[in-house]
Write an enzyme that holds these catalytic residues in place. Structure first.
Site, PDB file in Angstrom:
ATOM      1  N   ARG A  90       0.816  -1.213   0.000  1.00 33.71           N
ATOM      2  CA  ARG A  90       0.000   0.000   0.000  1.00 33.71           C
ATOM      3  C   ARG A  90       0.848   1.259   0.000  1.00 33.71           C
ATOM      4  O   ARG A  90       0.301   2.362   0.026  1.00 33.71           O
ATOM      5  CB  ARG A  90      -0.832   0.018   1.278  1.00 33.71           C
ATOM      6  CG  ARG A  90      -2.269  -0.412   1.095  1.00 33.71           C
ATOM      7  CD  ARG A  90      -2.826  -0.557   2.496  1.00 33.71           C
ATOM      8  NE  ARG A  90      -4.194  -0.246   2.586  1.00 33.71           N
ATOM      9  CZ  ARG A  90      -5.155  -1.154   2.713  1.00 33.71           C
ATOM     10  NH1 ARG A  90      -4.875  -2.435   2.672  1.00 33.71           N
ATOM     11  NH2 ARG A  90      -6.383  -0.793   2.877  1.00 33.71           N
ATOM     12  N   ARG A 129     -21.805  -2.696   3.992  1.00 30.10           N
ATOM     13  CA  ARG A 129     -21.058  -3.963   4.115  1.00 30.10           C
ATOM     14  C   ARG A 129     -21.287  -4.622   5.484  1.00 30.10           C
ATOM     15  O   ARG A 129     -21.281  -3.968   6.513  1.00 30.10           O
ATOM     16  CB  ARG A 129     -19.557  -3.696   3.943  1.00 30.10           C
ATOM     17  CG  ARG A 129     -18.727  -4.925   4.312  1.00 30.10           C
ATOM     18  CD  ARG A 129     -17.326  -4.853   3.872  1.00 30.10           C
ATOM     19  NE  ARG A 129     -16.588  -3.764   4.476  1.00 30.10           N
ATOM     20  CZ  ARG A 129     -15.338  -3.459   4.142  1.00 30.10           C
ATOM     21  NH1 ARG A 129     -14.727  -4.155   3.206  1.00 30.10           N
ATOM     22  NH2 ARG A 129     -14.719  -2.475   4.723  1.00 30.10           N
ATOM     23  N   ARG A 162     -17.887  -3.211  10.304  1.00 29.97           N
ATOM     24  CA  ARG A 162     -16.541  -2.852  10.757  1.00 29.97           C
ATOM     25  C   ARG A 162     -16.504  -1.447  11.346  1.00 29.97           C
ATOM     26  O   ARG A 162     -17.165  -0.544  10.848  1.00 29.97           O
ATOM     27  CB  ARG A 162     -15.561  -2.953   9.574  1.00 29.97           C
ATOM     28  CG  ARG A 162     -14.949  -4.326   9.430  1.00 29.97           C
ATOM     29  CD  ARG A 162     -14.192  -4.541   8.170  1.00 29.97           C
ATOM     30  NE  ARG A 162     -13.269  -3.483   7.782  1.00 29.97           N
ATOM     31  CZ  ARG A 162     -12.487  -3.554   6.705  1.00 29.97           C
ATOM     32  NH1 ARG A 162     -12.522  -4.640   5.940  1.00 29.97           N
ATOM     33  NH2 ARG A 162     -11.685  -2.572   6.403  1.00 29.97           N
ATOM     34  N   ARG A 173      -9.995   7.026   4.800  1.00 30.07           N
ATOM     35  CA  ARG A 173      -9.350   5.881   4.128  1.00 30.07           C
ATOM     36  C   ARG A 173      -9.202   6.154   2.633  1.00 30.07           C
ATOM     37  O   ARG A 173      -8.189   5.794   2.033  1.00 30.07           O
ATOM     38  CB  ARG A 173     -10.175   4.601   4.368  1.00 30.07           C
ATOM     39  CG  ARG A 173      -9.993   4.066   5.789  1.00 30.07           C
ATOM     40  CD  ARG A 173     -11.070   3.078   6.168  1.00 30.07           C
ATOM     41  NE  ARG A 173     -11.109   1.915   5.315  1.00 30.07           N
ATOM     42  CZ  ARG A 173     -12.178   1.117   5.191  1.00 30.07           C
ATOM     43  NH1 ARG A 173     -13.281   1.383   5.860  1.00 30.07           N
ATOM     44  NH2 ARG A 173     -12.133   0.081   4.403  1.00 30.07           N
TER      45      ARG A 173
HETATM   46  P1  AP5 Z   1     -14.926  -5.702  -0.194  1.00 31.82           P
HETATM   47  O1  AP5 Z   1     -14.648  -6.895  -1.040  1.00 31.82           O
HETATM   48  O2  AP5 Z   1     -15.036  -5.882   1.273  1.00 31.82           O
HETATM   49  O3  AP5 Z   1     -13.927  -4.502  -0.561  1.00 31.82           O
HETATM   50  P2  AP5 Z   1     -12.372  -4.311  -0.227  1.00 31.82           P
HETATM   51  O4  AP5 Z   1     -11.764  -3.678  -1.422  1.00 31.82           O
HETATM   52  O5  AP5 Z   1     -11.783  -5.581   0.282  1.00 31.82           O
HETATM   53  O6  AP5 Z   1     -12.520  -3.241   0.930  1.00 31.82           O
HETATM   54  P3  AP5 Z   1     -11.770  -3.098   2.326  1.00 31.82           P
HETATM   55  O7  AP5 Z   1     -12.515  -2.010   3.048  1.00 31.82           O
HETATM   56  O8  AP5 Z   1     -11.641  -4.397   3.056  1.00 31.82           O
HETATM   57  O9  AP5 Z   1     -10.410  -2.601   1.857  1.00 31.82           O
HETATM   58  P4  AP5 Z   1      -9.442  -1.776   2.632  1.00 31.82           P
HETATM   59  O10 AP5 Z   1      -8.323  -1.844   1.700  1.00 31.82           O
HETATM   60  O11 AP5 Z   1      -9.842  -0.417   3.046  1.00 31.82           O
HETATM   61  O12 AP5 Z   1      -9.388  -2.519   4.051  1.00 31.82           O
HETATM   62  P5  AP5 Z   1      -8.363  -3.535   4.678  1.00 31.82           P
HETATM   63  O13 AP5 Z   1      -9.117  -4.517   5.447  1.00 31.82           O
HETATM   64  O14 AP5 Z   1      -7.391  -4.000   3.651  1.00 31.82           O
HETATM   65  O15 AP5 Z   1     -16.295  -5.056  -0.773  1.00 31.82           O
HETATM   66  C1  AP5 Z   1     -16.895  -3.925  -0.142  1.00 31.82           C
HETATM   67  C2  AP5 Z   1     -18.430  -4.071  -0.176  1.00 31.82           C
HETATM   68  O16 AP5 Z   1     -18.871  -4.001  -1.528  1.00 31.82           O
HETATM   69  C3  AP5 Z   1     -18.936  -5.416   0.364  1.00 31.82           C
HETATM   70  O17 AP5 Z   1     -20.125  -5.207   1.051  1.00 31.82           O
HETATM   71  C4  AP5 Z   1     -19.177  -6.269  -0.909  1.00 31.82           C
HETATM   72  O18 AP5 Z   1     -20.203  -7.226  -0.737  1.00 31.82           O
HETATM   73  C5  AP5 Z   1     -19.567  -5.187  -1.924  1.00 31.82           C
HETATM   74  N1  AP5 Z   1     -19.122  -5.494  -3.279  1.00 31.82           N
HETATM   75  C6  AP5 Z   1     -17.932  -6.039  -3.660  1.00 31.82           C
HETATM   76  N2  AP5 Z   1     -17.871  -6.126  -5.005  1.00 31.82           N
HETATM   77  C7  AP5 Z   1     -19.034  -5.621  -5.485  1.00 31.82           C
HETATM   78  C8  AP5 Z   1     -19.557  -5.431  -6.793  1.00 31.82           C
HETATM   79  N3  AP5 Z   1     -18.865  -5.784  -7.893  1.00 31.82           N
HETATM   80  N4  AP5 Z   1     -20.794  -4.872  -6.913  1.00 31.82           N
HETATM   81  C9  AP5 Z   1     -21.506  -4.514  -5.804  1.00 31.82           C
HETATM   82  N5  AP5 Z   1     -21.068  -4.667  -4.540  1.00 31.82           N
HETATM   83  C10 AP5 Z   1     -19.841  -5.211  -4.377  1.00 31.82           C
HETATM   84  O19 AP5 Z   1      -7.535  -2.579   5.661  1.00 31.82           O
HETATM   85  C11 AP5 Z   1      -8.114  -2.063   6.845  1.00 31.82           C
HETATM   86  C12 AP5 Z   1      -7.080  -1.232   7.585  1.00 31.82           C
HETATM   87  O20 AP5 Z   1      -5.953  -2.077   7.969  1.00 31.82           O
HETATM   88  C13 AP5 Z   1      -6.433  -0.086   6.780  1.00 31.82           C
HETATM   89  O21 AP5 Z   1      -7.229   1.086   6.799  1.00 31.82           O
HETATM   90  C14 AP5 Z   1      -5.103   0.070   7.533  1.00 31.82           C
HETATM   91  O22 AP5 Z   1      -5.271   0.761   8.743  1.00 31.82           O
HETATM   92  C15 AP5 Z   1      -4.723  -1.369   7.847  1.00 31.82           C
HETATM   93  N6  AP5 Z   1      -3.925  -1.967   6.762  1.00 31.82           N
HETATM   94  C16 AP5 Z   1      -4.280  -3.004   5.961  1.00 31.82           C
HETATM   95  N7  AP5 Z   1      -3.305  -3.277   5.086  1.00 31.82           N
HETATM   96  C17 AP5 Z   1      -2.305  -2.389   5.317  1.00 31.82           C
HETATM   97  C18 AP5 Z   1      -1.050  -2.148   4.706  1.00 31.82           C
HETATM   98  N8  AP5 Z   1      -0.623  -2.880   3.666  1.00 31.82           N
HETATM   99  N9  AP5 Z   1      -0.289  -1.143   5.200  1.00 31.82           N
HETATM  100  C19 AP5 Z   1      -0.690  -0.414   6.248  1.00 31.82           C
HETATM  101  N10 AP5 Z   1      -1.883  -0.566   6.865  1.00 31.82           N
HETATM  102  C20 AP5 Z   1      -2.695  -1.550   6.399  1.00 31.82           C
END
Ligand code: AP5
Length: 218
Positions: A90, A129, A162, A173
């Site tokens: 990221r 979600r 969440r 975000r």
């Molecule tokens: P979903 O599949 O959940 O989307 P996503 O892209 O996985 O979204 P996230 O919110 O999980 O991503 P993120 O990157 O912010 O969070 P993460 O957990 O990595 O889909 C979203 C919704 O849409 C769902 O309800 C789904 O059903 C729906 N949907 C999906 N596809 C669809 C479609 N085609 N049509 C209609 N609806 C649809 O990170 C969380 C936190 O962890 C970060 O903010 C940070 O603090 C930390 N973190 C994680 N990774 C790192 C890193 N590499 N470096 C530093 N901090 C990090």
């Protein structure tokens, strides 16, 4: 050579939804940095406690903690055939660290599908979600509802919203994504690895587009 795929895209683009489907279909380990942080948070480990404040504010956990966590995860036996990375890298520092790690493991990134979705759609998706407590399976109240409200179709566990899906945190975000993660699009374009995917399509069509990009990469 091991297959490593990096799934890029803003928060709510559908990375987690697609990663679960594709990793299962291709028999790859699914590595979600967000899920690993949330597991650590639930278990109140030292890493979870360190990450909690950043996650609740919608900011990135510092690179040193994140890189060490992913390095450890990639060295596990279930990654011997490769892995699908969801949410990592990221930042530029994480992307460079990943290239080094994979070189040491005898592999490299094969393709980087980037799921593109406009900001107004992201906000609606994250607002609706629901995720399962047991394994992070993801649903949407309107676009992908569970068969029984509040219960995961896959494992029967409770569904919850969440903490970081509150509207003010979602806005932060998205800003953080634009400032720190979106520059990786160019980083991977320069290496001819990036494939843009239209994330506004129905879930199964997005899956098909990503699978086609992976197949084309050989
Ligand atoms: P979903 O599949 O959940 O989307 P996503 O892209 O996985 O979204 P996230 O919110 O999980 O991503 P993120 O990157 O912010 O969070 P993460 O957990 O990595 O889909 C979203 C919704 O849409 C769902 O309800 C789904 O059903 C729906 N949907 C999906 N596809 C669809 C479609 N085609 N049509 C209609 N609806 C649809 O990170 C969380 C936190 O962890 C970060 O903010 C940070 O603090 C930390 N973190 C994680 N990774 C790192 C890193 N590499 N470096 C530093 N901090 C990090």
């Amino acid at each position: 050579m091991r297959t490593y795929i990096v799934l890029l895209g803003p928060p709510g683009a559908g990375k987690g939804t697609q990663a679960k489907l594709i990793a299962e279909k291709l028999g790859l380990a699914h590595i979600s940095s967000g899920d690993i942080f949330r597991e650590n948070l639930k278990a109140q480990t030292e890493l979870g406690q360190k990450a909690q404040g950043y996650m609740n504010r919608g900011e990135l956990v510092p690179d040193d903690l994140t890189i060490a966590m992913i390095q450890d995860r990639l060295s596990r036996p279930d990654c011997e055939g490769g892995a699908l990375l969801d949410g990592f890298p990221r930042t530029a520092e994480q992307a460079n660290a990943l290239s080094k790690m994979l070189l040491e493991l005898g592999g490299k990134v094969k393709v980087v599908p980037c799921i593109l979705v406009p900001a107004e759609v992201l906000i609606e998706r994250l607002g609706g979600r629901w995720s399962c407590r047991a394994a992070g399976h993801v649903f949407h109240i309107k676009y992908n509802p569970p068969k029984v409200a509040g219960v995961c179709d896959m494992d029967g566990s409770e569904l919850y919203q969440r903490e970081d899906d509150k509207s003010e945190t979602v806005a932060r975000r998205i800003q953080v994504y634009e400032a720190q993660t979106a520059p990786l699009i160019d980083f991977y374009k320069k290496q001819n690895l990036l494939v843009e995917v239209d994330g506004t399509q129905e879930i199964h069509l997005v899956t098909e587009q990503i699978l086609a990009a992976i197949a084309k990469a050989g």
